[in-house]
Design a protein around this motif. Structure first.
Motif, mmCIF file in Angstrom:
data_model
loop_
_atom_site.group_PDB
_atom_site.id
_atom_site.type_symbol
_atom_site.label_atom_id
_atom_site.label_comp_id
_atom_site.label_asym_id
_atom_site.label_seq_id
_atom_site.Cartn_x
_atom_site.Cartn_y
_atom_site.Cartn_z
ATOM 1 N N ALA A 53 34.727 47.453 50.120
ATOM 2 C CA ALA A 53 34.087 48.207 49.054
ATOM 3 C C ALA A 53 35.084 48.580 47.962
ATOM 4 C CB ALA A 53 33.438 49.462 49.629
ATOM 5 N N ALA A 54 36.334 48.764 48.341
ATOM 6 C CA ALA A 54 37.361 49.157 47.359
ATOM 7 C C ALA A 54 38.583 48.247 47.541
ATOM 8 C CB ALA A 54 37.741 50.615 47.533
ATOM 9 N N PRO A 55 38.502 47.002 47.059
ATOM 10 C CA PRO A 55 39.630 46.082 47.232
ATOM 11 C C PRO A 55 40.855 46.555 46.452
ATOM 12 C CG PRO A 55 38.011 45.145 45.748
ATOM 13 C CD PRO A 55 37.394 46.384 46.319
ATOM 14 N N THR A 56 42.021 46.186 46.942
ATOM 15 C CA THR A 56 43.262 46.522 46.253
ATOM 16 C C THR A 56 43.478 45.567 45.079
ATOM 17 O OG1 THR A 56 44.599 45.020 47.583
ATOM 18 C CG2 THR A 56 44.254 47.257 48.456
ATOM 19 N N PRO A 57 44.306 45.921 44.120
ATOM 20 C CA PRO A 57 44.639 44.978 43.052
ATOM 21 C C PRO A 57 45.201 43.662 43.581
ATOM 22 C CG PRO A 57 45.306 47.180 42.411
ATOM 23 C CD PRO A 57 44.855 47.271 43.845
ATOM 24 N N ALA A 58 45.989 43.726 44.634
ATOM 25 C CA ALA A 58 46.537 42.495 45.206
ATOM 26 C C ALA A 58 45.418 41.593 45.726
ATOM 27 C CB ALA A 58 47.516 42.823 46.326
ATOM 28 N N GLN A 59 44.393 42.191 46.342
ATOM 29 C CA GLN A 59 43.265 41.395 46.830
ATOM 30 C C GLN A 59 42.509 40.753 45.672
ATOM 31 O OE1 GLN A 59 41.643 44.670 49.247
ATOM 32 N NE2 GLN A 59 41.625 43.257 51.007
ATOM 33 N N ARG A 60 42.334 41.483 44.587
ATOM 34 C CA ARG A 60 41.632 40.908 43.424
ATOM 35 C C ARG A 60 42.456 39.777 42.808
ATOM 36 N NH1 ARG A 60 36.931 43.076 42.449
ATOM 37 N NH2 ARG A 60 36.528 45.313 42.716
ATOM 38 N N ARG A 61 43.760 39.963 42.684
ATOM 39 C CA ARG A 61 44.596 38.887 42.130
ATOM 40 C C ARG A 61 44.521 37.652 43.017
ATOM 41 N NH1 ARG A 61 48.006 43.298 40.600
ATOM 42 N NH2 ARG A 61 49.071 43.202 42.621
ATOM 43 N N ARG A 62 44.543 37.851 44.325
ATOM 44 C CA ARG A 62 44.448 36.721 45.254
ATOM 45 C C ARG A 62 43.103 36.013 45.118
ATOM 46 N NH1 ARG A 62 46.476 32.429 47.770
ATOM 47 N NH2 ARG A 62 45.529 32.038 49.807
ATOM 48 N N GLN A 100 36.946 38.908 38.087
ATOM 49 C CA GLN A 100 37.926 39.633 38.893
ATOM 50 C C GLN A 100 39.025 40.222 38.009
ATOM 51 O OE1 GLN A 100 37.901 40.471 42.171
ATOM 52 N NE2 GLN A 100 35.805 39.662 42.099
ATOM 53 N N TRP A 101 39.450 39.482 37.011
ATOM 54 C CA TRP A 101 40.527 39.956 36.131
ATOM 55 C C TRP A 101 40.066 41.173 35.334
ATOM 56 C CZ3 TRP A 101 44.657 38.280 38.026
ATOM 57 C CH2 TRP A 101 45.879 38.419 37.362
ATOM 58 N N SER A 105 44.197 47.572 33.629
ATOM 59 C CA SER A 105 45.015 46.799 32.683
ATOM 60 C C SER A 105 46.423 46.574 33.200
ATOM 61 C CB SER A 105 45.056 47.510 31.333
ATOM 62 O OG SER A 105 43.769 47.589 30.779
ATOM 63 N N ALA A 106 47.001 47.577 33.813
ATOM 64 C CA ALA A 106 48.381 47.463 34.285
ATOM 65 C C ALA A 106 48.521 46.477 35.439
ATOM 66 C CB ALA A 106 48.905 48.838 34.702
ATOM 67 N N GLU A 107 47.439 46.164 36.104
ATOM 68 C CA GLU A 107 47.482 45.257 37.260
ATOM 69 C C GLU A 107 47.128 43.812 36.891
ATOM 70 O OE1 GLU A 107 48.627 45.990 40.079
ATOM 71 O OE2 GLU A 107 48.553 48.178 40.200
ATOM 72 N N ARG A 108 46.870 43.566 35.619
ATOM 73 C CA ARG A 108 46.542 42.203 35.201
ATOM 74 C C ARG A 108 47.837 41.438 34.941
ATOM 75 N NH1 ARG A 108 41.679 43.922 30.973
ATOM 76 N NH2 ARG A 108 40.363 44.928 32.566
ATOM 77 N N ARG A 109 48.450 41.013 36.015
ATOM 78 C CA ARG A 109 49.753 40.349 35.955
ATOM 79 C C ARG A 109 49.814 39.288 37.040
ATOM 80 N NH1 ARG A 109 52.180 42.367 40.384
ATOM 81 N NH2 ARG A 109 51.643 44.477 41.085
#
Length: 374
Positions: free
Chosen positions: A147-156, A173-174, A179-183
């Motif tokens: 329900a609340a994925p981490t930024p790392a999970q979304r990037r993956r 997903q992006w 904004s700070a996690e879009r890397r």
């Protein structure tokens, strides 16, 4: 004869008469075209549970309006679509799996792949997965998505979607990342990220409407339902290519086309006025719009008189493509019962989408004008 059987005879005779009379009524009169008695659209349910609702939104291709419109001009439209709250969004784009299949037949589909398919090589190199394997992994991850994925999970997941040939869903997903996690990171390397950002840069109803709306509503993906498997190469003979093009162009030169062009010119002239873009969408989705499109385009090619019937070939491709696009949507609805699907598609498809979807037992169409109203 037993008393029981004698009592049954009048009832059986009456039943036979009813069946025979209904059969006779179903038979066409001499000289009339045959029509089947069974009409799927008359057998709609109700289903057990929530209905599958589909709102077909006919759209101009915003890529052709670069420099004319800005994303903010879509706000009145986006507000109304968000209020309808779709739970799934279908887009006019080839899936990664179809592109993977088309790549295996370059003799027929080389031009199609070059025009419509996304280059998965950078993401394949980064993830180590080909298109089929990446699609399997995407489905596996979404089936267990927290329900609340981490930024790392979304990037993956975004990296996997790129390898699966689904950049539109990767962009969802992006957009859902802070904004700070879009890397780069977690499988999304710098090359793949740069490719995604370039892909999402130009105006498009997929990025500006579908992906933006999906992210706003908390959806995880888009459904690519376009189909180009009916594509065929252009004739090898230059003379035949010329004859084919001239026949279609001549068919399109008609009064309905001139009416469409005049209407479009007036709508585009008012785009920068308050609500101008919303007025355009209302016009494209008005009940009478598909009939004008047909008269201008597909109906005209049906009757064009070239000796090789080029217009009928073109029409055959068009109907086949739309049937397969609708089949792709129906597959999604069958897997996600009770979905409220927003289907965003070029306006020339809209009439065919709705006509074919109306035949489906478990599909309820939504009047777009009820959503686009003030």
């Amino acid at each position: 004869m037993t008393p029981q059987k004698s009592r049954l005879l009048p009832a059986l005779a009456a039943l036979s008469w009813v069946i025979a009379s209904q059969f006779a009524q179903a038979q066409p009169s001499p000289g009339m075209p045959y029509e089947p008695a069974f009409k799927p659209s008359l057998h709609k349910g109700p289903p057990a549970g929530a209905a599958n609702e589909v709102l077909v939104l006919g759209t101009p291709h915003l890529s052709g309006m670069k420099g004319v419109i800005q994303q903010g001009m879509l706000s009145p439209l986006m507000k109304r679509l968000a209020q309808w709250r779709p739970t799934g969004i279908a887009i006019e784009r080839l899936s990664g799996l179809q592109c993977d299949s088309l790549r295996r037949q370059p003799g027929r589909y080389a031009d199609t792949v070059a025009t419509y398919c996304f280059d998965v090589a950078p993401a394949a190199s980064a993830t180590g997965l080909d298109v089929p394997a990446a699609n399997v992994e995407v489905e596996r991850q979404l089936a267990a998505w927290p329900a609340a994925p981490t930024p790392a999970q979304r990037r993956r997941l975004a990296a996997l979607l790129m390898a699966a040939g689904e950049p539109a869903s990767a962009w969802v997903q992006w957009l859902r990342l802070p904004s700070a996690e879009r890397r780069a990171g977690d499988g999304m390397n710098a090359e793949t990220l740069s490719q995604l950002e370039r892909w999402a840069g130009p105006p498009s109803e997929i990025t500006w409407i579908a992906a933006t709306l999906a992210a706003e509503l908390g959806l995880e993906r888009l459904y690519a339902v376009d189909d180009h498997s009916a594509d065929t190469p252009d004739p090898a003979d230059p003379a035949e290519r010329k004859a084919q093009g001239e026949a279609i162009q001549k068919a399109w030169d008609n009064e309905a086309t001139r009416t469409r062009m005049a209407q479009d010119k007036a709508l585009q002239a008012g785009l920068k006025e308050p609500g101008g873009l919303l007025r355009l969408y209302r016009a494209y989705n008005a009940p009478e719009a598909p009939a004008l499109v047909y008269a201008s385009d597909f109906g005209a090619t049906l009757v064009e008189p070239s000796p090789k019937a080029y217009g009928r070939e073109y029409l055959g491709y068009w109907e086949t493509r739309n049937l397969r696009m609708v089949a792709n949507m129906r597959e999604v609805l069958g897997q996600h019962r009770g979905m409220r699907m927003l289907s965003i598609v070029g306006a020339s498809h809209k009439g065919y989408y709705e006509a074919y979807l109306q035949q489906m037992h478990d599909v309820t169409l939504v009047d777009p004008m009820s959503v686009l109203k003030d």
